[in-house]
Design a protein around this motif. Structure first.
Motif, mmCIF file in Angstrom:
data_model
loop_
_atom_site.group_PDB
_atom_site.id
_atom_site.type_symbol
_atom_site.label_atom_id
_atom_site.label_comp_id
_atom_site.label_asym_id
_atom_site.label_seq_id
_atom_site.Cartn_x
_atom_site.Cartn_y
_atom_site.Cartn_z
ATOM 1 N N GLU A 203 1.664 1.470 6.136
ATOM 2 C CA GLU A 203 2.028 2.092 7.409
ATOM 3 C C GLU A 203 3.293 2.920 7.263
ATOM 4 O O GLU A 203 3.388 4.042 7.773
ATOM 5 N N THR A 204 4.286 2.379 6.562
ATOM 6 C CA THR A 204 5.552 3.093 6.414
ATOM 7 C C THR A 204 5.404 4.335 5.546
ATOM 8 O O THR A 204 5.948 5.402 5.846
ATOM 9 N N MET A 205 4.660 4.193 4.445
ATOM 10 C CA MET A 205 4.492 5.311 3.514
ATOM 11 C C MET A 205 3.388 6.258 3.953
ATOM 12 O O MET A 205 3.106 7.237 3.267
ATOM 13 N N LEU B 186 1.706 -11.135 0.561
ATOM 14 C CA LEU B 186 1.382 -9.853 -0.068
ATOM 15 C C LEU B 186 0.484 -8.993 0.831
ATOM 16 O O LEU B 186 0.598 -7.766 0.827
ATOM 17 N N ASN B 187 -0.393 -9.648 1.578
ATOM 18 C CA ASN B 187 -1.247 -8.883 2.489
ATOM 19 C C ASN B 187 -0.411 -8.217 3.590
ATOM 20 O O ASN B 187 -0.619 -7.043 3.929
ATOM 21 N N ASP B 188 0.573 -8.954 4.148
ATOM 22 C CA ASP B 188 1.469 -8.363 5.146
ATOM 23 C C ASP B 188 2.296 -7.240 4.533
ATOM 24 O O ASP B 188 2.522 -6.199 5.169
ATOM 25 N N PHE B 189 2.747 -7.459 3.306
ATOM 26 C CA PHE B 189 3.538 -6.427 2.653
ATOM 27 C C PHE B 189 2.708 -5.160 2.435
ATOM 28 O O PHE B 189 3.202 -4.040 2.633
ATOM 29 N N ARG B 190 1.471 -5.321 2.011
ATOM 30 C CA ARG B 190 0.607 -4.153 1.779
ATOM 31 C C ARG B 190 0.434 -3.352 3.069
ATOM 32 O O ARG B 190 0.523 -2.119 3.071
ATOM 33 N N ASN B 191 0.167 -4.051 4.170
ATOM 34 C CA ASN B 191 -0.031 -3.343 5.448
ATOM 35 C C ASN B 191 1.250 -2.632 5.893
ATOM 36 O O ASN B 191 1.219 -1.483 6.357
ATOM 37 N N GLU B 192 2.377 -3.310 5.739
ATOM 38 C CA GLU B 192 3.651 -2.704 6.122
ATOM 39 C C GLU B 192 3.966 -1.499 5.238
ATOM 40 O O GLU B 192 4.399 -0.441 5.718
ATOM 41 N N PHE B 193 3.730 -1.639 3.931
ATOM 42 C CA PHE B 193 4.014 -0.555 3.000
ATOM 43 C C PHE B 193 3.128 0.654 3.296
ATOM 44 O O PHE B 193 3.596 1.805 3.314
ATOM 45 N N ASP C 68 -3.272 5.188 3.078
ATOM 46 C CA ASP C 68 -4.366 4.291 3.429
ATOM 47 C C ASP C 68 -4.186 2.968 2.699
ATOM 48 O O ASP C 68 -3.935 2.940 1.487
ATOM 49 N N ALA C 69 -4.298 1.849 3.441
ATOM 50 C CA ALA C 69 -4.156 0.537 2.810
ATOM 51 C C ALA C 69 -5.207 0.305 1.732
ATOM 52 O O ALA C 69 -5.007 -0.515 0.827
ATOM 53 N N ALA D 240 -3.417 8.975 -5.643
ATOM 54 C CA ALA D 240 -2.331 8.029 -5.906
ATOM 55 C C ALA D 240 -2.746 6.668 -5.368
ATOM 56 O O ALA D 240 -2.899 6.498 -4.153
ATOM 57 N N ALA D 241 -2.965 5.748 -6.241
ATOM 58 C CA ALA D 241 -3.377 4.396 -5.851
ATOM 59 C C ALA D 241 -2.819 3.416 -6.875
ATOM 60 O O ALA D 241 -2.522 3.778 -8.016
ATOM 61 N N PHE D 242 -2.667 2.174 -6.461
ATOM 62 C CA PHE D 242 -2.199 1.154 -7.408
ATOM 63 C C PHE D 242 -2.768 -0.196 -7.004
ATOM 64 O O PHE D 242 -3.250 -0.391 -5.881
ATOM 65 N N ASP D 243 -2.733 -1.111 -7.958
ATOM 66 C CA ASP D 243 -3.229 -2.473 -7.754
ATOM 67 C C ASP D 243 -2.054 -3.420 -7.588
ATOM 68 O O ASP D 243 -1.045 -3.322 -8.303
ATOM 69 N N LEU D 244 -2.212 -4.343 -6.684
ATOM 70 C CA LEU D 244 -1.225 -5.391 -6.464
ATOM 71 C C LEU D 244 -1.897 -6.705 -6.862
ATOM 72 O O LEU D 244 -2.729 -7.241 -6.128
ATOM 73 N N ARG D 245 -1.555 -7.182 -8.061
ATOM 74 C CA ARG D 245 -2.200 -8.388 -8.608
ATOM 75 C C ARG D 245 -1.225 -9.557 -8.593
ATOM 76 O O ARG D 245 -0.002 -9.371 -8.713
ATOM 77 N N TYR D 246 -1.788 -10.738 -8.507
ATOM 78 C CA TYR D 246 -0.970 -11.954 -8.544
ATOM 79 C C TYR D 246 -1.798 -13.096 -9.107
ATOM 80 O O TYR D 246 -3.028 -13.057 -9.141
#
Length: 551
Positions: free
Chosen positions: A410-412, A401-408, A415-416, A463-469
């Motif tokens: 950067e692409t979008m 998920l940390n890699d996904f957040r950084n990739e997302f 700010d991470a 625009a911000a959101f939480d990524l929970r697991y």
């Protein structure tokens, strides 16, 4: 009634065990034996030195009273134990009362004492226990006891021959009582046999109903007017949680949301209003719609609740729509793939240009990367129509998920820090291992993240959101949530947000959430929507139990 009467007559009294009626009669006889000796002794004590009773043989009188009382106590202790047949018990009790009262009469001067009337109660009660052929025999036992004590009184000089007619009349009265009580006894036995048969029928019917309810595919529970579960089958218990949902438990402890929906339905006071909303099952992987029906006319009345797993119906509908989407995607995939491939190839050539500035090269890389993503999306849509098995592998959720957040980010080009990664508080993050298709998981979260950035703008304009697991409470299921603080989704749109080509905006194709849910189902997971507390939306991806992973 005639059939039942024949069965009663055919039963052998020597083999019949005492019934509930017989034990109640025996209980009254024991109460009689516990009351009469103290009462007679009290009369004897208060009328001394010239007692009204027991004046002929005082010692024998007192001793008989003591023994009679002790026998009564012993019979009370033995009550309820089927150590003798019903016929033997009838003869035993008749003999005990006849002998004891005859001795008491003898010690008091014979029938002239008037104590023979005490035999009316025990003889009449004993006849209730006896069969037809034994009723007169019981009366004969008492009559013979009276006659023998009277003969002995005359021999000892405590009575004369003028008392024999009185003894005969008393014996005749006992016979008359026996003849009169026996029809009542027969009617009581028939009624008791009928009641016992009805009880067996009701018990069998209750067992049959319980068996049918437990074997039903539908999830059913019955809630009484105190909101307590009275009946629940296995499938309903699984939906509400086996540890809290059982007969006798409070509905609020098993499912507070279901209790709220039930209270809302009751407040509507409309029998036509069958449903009041939906709630999430205890495993966090199903949306359940309850249907209510009142049992009875009183208010509040018991309610039967049917729990419908909406995911089953939604799956059938989605499969139909998926077939149409598959045919459509197959027809246009080639047309989409060619221009996307050309764009990607051109971007690659542009990135290889030595004169290209670093900023433009970065943009070219983004174009190439997203062209690859579009190609992957096409492959995923095609695989949905074919239901291809995902290429599952084990991943460490926190690192992935940390890699996904950084990739997302950067692409979008965001700010991470706008994407908060929140893990469980009690379980070490590194311990959460998940087996799934990483590519399809990336596609699911990417679609949800894009929606969060597009629609999840809070009041401050950010625009911000939480990524929970973490783990679903009370289970080993892993979940991943994407939560925002936007305006949320209107209630009238909740049932359609996962439909293909449905969108509340004008710049969306309406396939993002549909593809996300289908990809989740391919991986054995469930994608659910819930309003976020305090405002906003939460999309929860619940994965299957790890013990059921296919290897």
């Amino acid at each position: 009634m005639q059939v039942q009467s024949k069965r009663t007559r055919m039963a052998d009294p020597e083999q019949v065990a005492p019934s509930d009626l017989a034990w109640r009669v025996i209980g009254l006889l024991n109460l009689f034996r516990l009351l009469i000796p103290p009462a007679l002794y009290a009369i004897y004590w208060f009328t001394s030195p010239q007692p009204t009773v027991g004046d002929t043989h005082p010692r024998l009188f007192v001793a008989t009273l003591a023994v009679y009382f002790a026998v009564g106590v012993a019979l009370v202790l033995l009550k309820g134990r089927a150590w003798l047949s019903l016929r033997a018990l009838a003869f035993l009790h008749a003999s005990i009362d006849s002998i004891a009262i005859a001795i008491i009469m003898f010690a008091s001067g014979g029938v002239a004492s008037g104590l023979g009337i005490l035999l009316v109660v025990p003889i009449g009660a004993t006849v209730l226990l006896a069969a037809e052929r034994d009723a007169l025999f019981i009366a004969a036992i008492a009559a013979v006891a009276i006659l023998l004590q009277q003969i002995y009184c005359q021999l000892t000089g405590s009575a004369d021959s003028h008392d024999y007619p009185t003894a005969g009349v008393l014996g005749a009265v006992l016979f008359l009582i026996s003849v009169s009580v026996w029809p009542i006894s027969n009617r009581l036995r028939q009624s008791e046999a009928l009641v016992r048969k009805r009880e067996v029928d009701l018990a069998n019917l209750a067992q049959l109903s319980q068996y049918i309810v437990q074997r039903l595919r539908e999830s059913i529970l019955v809630v009484d007017h105190e909101d307590r579960i009275r009946l629940i089958n296995e499938s309903a218990a699984q939906i509400l949680g086996d540890s809290n949902a059982f007969p006798g438990a409070l509905l609020g402890e098993a499912s507070p949301k279901l209790l709220y929906l039930l209270s809302t339905w009751r407040a509507g006071e409309s029998a036509a209003q069958e449903t009041a909303g939906t709630f999430v099952a205890a495993d966090g992987a199903r949306i359940v719609e309850p249907h209510f029906a009142a049992l009875g006319s009183e208010r509040p009345s018991p309610v039967i609740v049917f729990l419908e797993d909406t995911s089953l119906l939604a799956t059938r509908v989605q499969q139909s729509k998926l077939a149409s989407l598959g045919r459509l995607s197959a027809s246009i995939a080639h047309e989409i793939r060619n221009p996307v491939g050309a764009i990607g190839h051109a971007a690659q050539l542009l990135a290889e240009s030595p004169d290209l500035p670093d900023g433009d090269r970065r943009l070219a890389d983004i174009v190439v990367h997203n062209c690859m993503r579009v190609s992957d999306i096409i492959d995923n849509v095609l695989s949905l129509s074919r239901r291809n098995l995902p290429a599952t592998e084990s991943i460490t959720l926190r690192l992935w998920l940390n890699d996904f957040r950084n990739e997302f980010a950067e692409t979008m080009q965001c700010d991470a820090a706008q994407i908060a990664l929140v893990g469980p508080e009690t379980t070490p993050s590194a311990d959460i291992e998940l087996r799934t298709d990483p590519g399809q998981l990336r596609q699911i979260l990417w679609n949800l993240g894009e929606n969060a950035l597009k629609y999840g703008v809070d009041r401050s304009g950010q625009a911000a959101f939480d990524l929970r697991y973490g783990y679903v409470s009370g289970s080993a299921r892993v979940f991943v949530e994407v939560s925002d603080r936007g305006p949320g989704i209107a209630g009238d749109l909740l049932e359609r947000i996962f439909e293909p080509f449905f969108s509340s905006g004008t710049k969306s194709s309406g396939l993002g959430l549909f593809i996300a849910r289908e990809l989740a189902e391919v991986n054995g997971a469930t994608l659910l929507y819930e309003p976020r507390g305090g405002g906003g939306s939460t999309f929860r991806l619940v994965f299957p139990d790890p013990s059921r992973w296919s290897r």
